[in-house]
Design a protein around this motif. Structure first.
Motif, short mmCIF file in Angstrom:
data_model
loop_
_atom_site.label_atom_id
_atom_site.label_comp_id
_atom_site.label_asym_id
_atom_site.label_seq_id
_atom_site.Cartn_x
_atom_site.Cartn_y
_atom_site.Cartn_z
N SER A 169 5.40 -30.10 -10.16
CA SER A 169 4.18 -30.79 -9.75
C SER A 169 4.04 -30.74 -8.24
CB SER A 169 4.21 -32.24 -10.24
OG SER A 169 5.33 -32.90 -9.71
N PHE A 170 2.82 -30.53 -7.78
CA PHE A 170 2.47 -30.49 -6.36
C PHE A 170 3.13 -29.32 -5.63
CE2 PHE A 170 0.18 -34.33 -6.65
CZ PHE A 170 0.91 -35.18 -7.45
N LEU B 197 1.53 -40.69 -10.75
CA LEU B 197 1.82 -39.75 -9.67
C LEU B 197 1.01 -38.46 -9.82
CD1 LEU B 197 5.70 -40.15 -9.42
CD2 LEU B 197 3.95 -41.16 -7.95
N THR B 198 0.56 -38.18 -11.03
CA THR B 198 -0.17 -36.93 -11.25
C THR B 198 -1.56 -36.97 -10.65
OG1 THR B 198 -0.96 -37.71 -13.39
CG2 THR B 198 1.09 -36.45 -13.37
N LEU C 266 -2.27 -37.91 -7.60
CA LEU C 266 -2.20 -37.86 -6.14
C LEU C 266 -2.78 -36.56 -5.62
CD1 LEU C 266 1.42 -39.23 -5.63
CD2 LEU C 266 -0.72 -40.47 -5.35
N GLU D 118 -2.62 -33.23 -3.69
CA GLU D 118 -1.50 -32.30 -3.47
C GLU D 118 -1.22 -32.10 -1.99
OE1 GLU D 118 -1.38 -28.83 -5.93
OE2 GLU D 118 -0.46 -27.63 -4.37
N VAL E 226 0.81 -34.91 -0.65
CA VAL E 226 2.20 -34.86 -1.11
C VAL E 226 2.99 -33.84 -0.29
CG1 VAL E 226 3.72 -34.30 -3.04
CG2 VAL E 226 1.65 -35.63 -3.43
N HIS F 76 11.60 -34.54 -2.33
CA HIS F 76 10.30 -34.45 -3.00
C HIS F 76 9.93 -35.74 -3.74
CE1 HIS F 76 6.79 -32.76 -4.80
NE2 HIS F 76 7.28 -32.83 -6.02
N LEU G 32 6.55 -38.04 -3.06
CA LEU G 32 5.59 -38.49 -4.07
C LEU G 32 5.35 -39.99 -3.95
CD1 LEU G 32 6.80 -36.56 -7.24
CD2 LEU G 32 4.67 -36.21 -6.00
#
Lengths: 155, 548
Positions: free
Chosen positions: A59-60, B8-9, B11, B13, B16, B47, B51
């Motif tokens: 993710s990200f 969190l999904t 957010l 990118e 982050v 990471h 987040l």
């Protein structure tokens, strides 16, 4: 290997079992407190992490990884030639990602140069690949990486 | 909408990655020998921190945006409702939760037999649902009435029977404000059911306030809640739940040409001490019915007679016109009679205080007007009737509500200013008919005429005290319903019937701007006049346009 204060150390997550051979994924092997790595071993770990992470699964960070294991999961590996084709494409992606992370201050022994698949054997639900990884300082070594196509059962 | 993001999904990118990079740098500063770049340490330690840091920053920014009036004003849709409520409470402003449209409906049955409508019974109009709040038992004979929930079945001239029920919309919002005579369909048909319809305009249906509407109320929230100037007047009304939903207010005072009441002395100038509030509590005209006792004044033929009734100041407050009169045993399906005479007067009897009003020009459409109506009944048989006989009729009133209530409120000791009086009036009405021509070719998609009528009427009713209705406003209301390629507005005609306080009618007609001419001597100017339009007053016609 002794500690070198001028290097940046990574946590080792793949260890060679005593006597060499197959790599074992465990952060803290029995009887130890874990290991830190730098130099060529760190490059090998970076490459393998990049190769064995499915592209888009982080993710990200949608650029991380390759389609190597994605092909395996989709059942495209029937023969060693299939594995070789997947590896060839994945190596290009991994090269791109590893180069993007390198800076002018990256030591030569941690700079990625190339990786080639020496052999691949498909035995039912397990595939074993031999990969030769070369760094910017001319060092190279062969890594033996077992890949299980069926997830292990949880006990 | 909760202010706090928990996933969190969701957010951003870029945020982050930026936090990842910053965390890597900070770890490197403290632990110079740890590789904080992409790798195991980065993926498992740095990471996740990035987040969570992004989540914290995002929630903080959302909170700050909701607390800032500048941010809320810039984009009211992004601000969290709960936080905006808290901010606005600092100015004494509360968000309206919306309202449910309600009113009376008439149910017609075919037999003189007891009919029970249970509490929670559902009636529908289109996709709107309405329910009864309590049980209603309609009985055929008065001797059977023994409970507050009982009603008497009223015999109709066509042999059916009628009774009333109160209905409330199931969903809050203006869609619950159905108009009089709207047909209603019961989910479960009562015994001997024939039909049901709204016997008055339903009112009270309101949408909850949006953040943008709350912001608009802020100026009034800060102002003192006193009848001082127009800003204060709005603040005074907005703090009262009964009057806060007004859609238009114009306060006329000293120096305004429309103010006639402060010239009741020798000098030809205004002396102050008087204010007129032209108050529009709702967008559409209210049509409601009452039962009156009329007196026979003349017999013309076997089924032709002249009757008269009066509305006292409580019944006539804010009334513009009589929509129609029909015998008590007739329904809307039988038609109605129109008044042949409408005489208005003012009533200041009883205990004051009263505002200083001397004639109808000053006092029409206020709480103090009375109305005497004569009409010709061509339905009731006159055999056996003598002049002076009485009968009951149903009368449809067209008015702005709450005029009497607001007048009494403003004249109360707690509110009334020491130095002046206040007169509340319904705005001078200009009833508008709109004729829209639409040119379309065969390829045009189906056009929803009903939606066009509703939107045009809503647009006309939303015009503030500016005294002008532009055809372009009508066009923009219609255009949204047309396929721009195969249909277009080819013509608009607007007709306005301006009813003066003395009962005279002035006609306005134009195809580009319907404008109220200032006539301050009659209290008719753009500052006192409002446009009223019902969907049924919008006529849509179609022309073939093969050239489109």
């Amino acid at each position: 290997m002794s500690f070198d204060a001028s290097r940046l150390y990574e946590v080792e997550i793949w260890h060679r079992k005593p006597g060499g051979g197959i790599m074992d994924a465990s952060i803290i092997p029995n009887g130890t407190g874990g290991f830190g790595i730098a130099g060529y071993a760190k490059l090998v770990q970076r490459f393998l992490m990049e190769l064995l992470t499915e592209l888009g699964s982080v993710s990200f960070d949608s650029n991380k990884g390759t389609n190597f294991l994605t092909d395996a999961r989709l059942g495209k590996w029937r023969t060693s030639r299939d594995v070789a084709q997947s590896f060839a494409a994945a190596e290009l992606t991994a090269r791109q990602n590893l180069k993007a992370d390198e800076t002018p201050t990256t030591p030569a022994d941690e700079v990625y140069s190339s990786a080639s698949l020496l052999s691949a054997s498909v035995n039912g639900d397990q595939v074993v690949i031999h990969v030769q990884i070369t760094n910017g300082a001319g060092q190279s070594g062969v890594q033996l990486v077992p890949i299980s196509l069926i997830p292990p059962s949880r006990v | 909408m909760p202010i706090e993001l928990t996933s969190l999904t969701s957010l951003n990118e870029a945020d982050v990655l930026q936090n990842d990079s910053e965390a890597s740098q900070r770890v490197q500063e403290v632990l110079p020998n740890v590789s904080a770049d992409r790798g195991y340490v980065h993926d498992t330690v740095i990471h996740p921190h990035g987040l969570l840091a992004t989540l914290l920053q995002t929630n903080t920014n959302r909170y700050l945006a909701s607390r800032s009036l500048i941010e809320i004003s810039a984009d009211p849709t992004l601000a969290d409702d709960d936080i905006v409520n808290a901010v606005m409470s600092n100015w004494g402003i509360a968000r309206s939760a919306g309202g449910f449209g309600s009113g009376l409906a008439t149910v017609i049955v075919s037999q003189a037999a007891t009919v029970i409508i249970p509490a929670g019974a559902i009636f529908t109009f289109g996709d709107q649902q309405f329910t009864t709040q309590s049980v209603v038992v309609a009985k055929p004979e008065a001797s059977l009435i023994d409970s507050p929930s009982d009603q008497l079945l009223v015999p109709l001239i066509n042999g059916n029977f009628a009774f009333s029920i109160a209905l409330t919309a199931s969903v809050a919002g203006p869609a619950g404000n159905i108009i009089v005579d709207s047909p209603l369909t019961p989910a479960t048909q009562p015994t001997n059911f024939v039909l049901a319809y709204a016997s008055q305009d339903f009112i009270g249906g309101l949408a909850p306030d949006t953040n943008a509407q709350l912001i608009a109320k802020q100026a009034a929230g800060v102002a003192a809640k006193v009848p001082c100037n127009e800003t204060n007047a709005r603040a005074l009304l907005q703090q009262n739940a009964l009057y806060s939903t007004f859609v238009g207010l114009s306060v006329i005072g000293m120096g305004d040409p429309e103010m006639q009441r402060d010239k009741h002395w020798t000098w030809p100038i205004g002396g102050g001490g008087r204010t007129d509030w032209y108050y529009r509590p709702q967008a559409s005209l209210l049509r409601t019915t009452i039962t009156v006792t009329a007196t026979l004044v003349d017999v013309l033929d076997v089924r032709d007679s002249v009757w008269q009734f009066s509305l006292n100041r409580d019944q006539a407050a804010g009334v513009y016109e009589i929509g129609g009169v029909r015998p008590l045993d007739a329904t809307v399906l039988d038609g109605s009679f129109q008044p042949s005479s409408d005489i208005r007067q003012l009533d200041f009897t009883g205990t004051g205080p009263f505002p200083d009003v001397v004639n109808l020009i000053e006092g029409a459409y206020s709480r103090y007007q009375t109305i005497a109506i004569q009409f010709q009944d061509t339905l009731t048989a006159t055999a056996g009737l003598i002049v002076g006989a009485q009968a009951q009729y149903t009368v449809e009133l067209r008015l702005m509500p709450l005029v009497a209530s607001l007048q009494d409120f403003l004249m109360s000791d707690e509110i009334s200013p020491f130095g002046s009086d206040i007169l509340v009036r319904s705005p001078m009405p200009c009833f508008v008919e709109v004729w829209v021509s639409i040119a379309k070719n065969a390829a045009s998609a189906a056009i929803d005429v009903s939606a066009i009528q509703n939107d045009v009427a809503a647009r006309v009713n939303a015009i503030p005290f500016v005294g002008g209705l532009y055809a372009s406003m009508i066009q923009s209301a219609v255009q949204g319903h047309l396929d721009g390629t195969n249909a277009a507005v080819s013509g608009i005609d607007m007709i306005g019937r301006l009813r003066y306080p003395d009962g005279t009618v002035r006609w306005l007609r134009d195809d580009s701007l319907l404008q109220v001419k200032d006539d301050p001597a009659f209290c008719v100017t753009k500052n006192t006049t409002q446009f009223f339009c019902d969907a049924s007053d919008v006529v849509v016609s179609f022309d073939a346009a093969p050239s489109l």
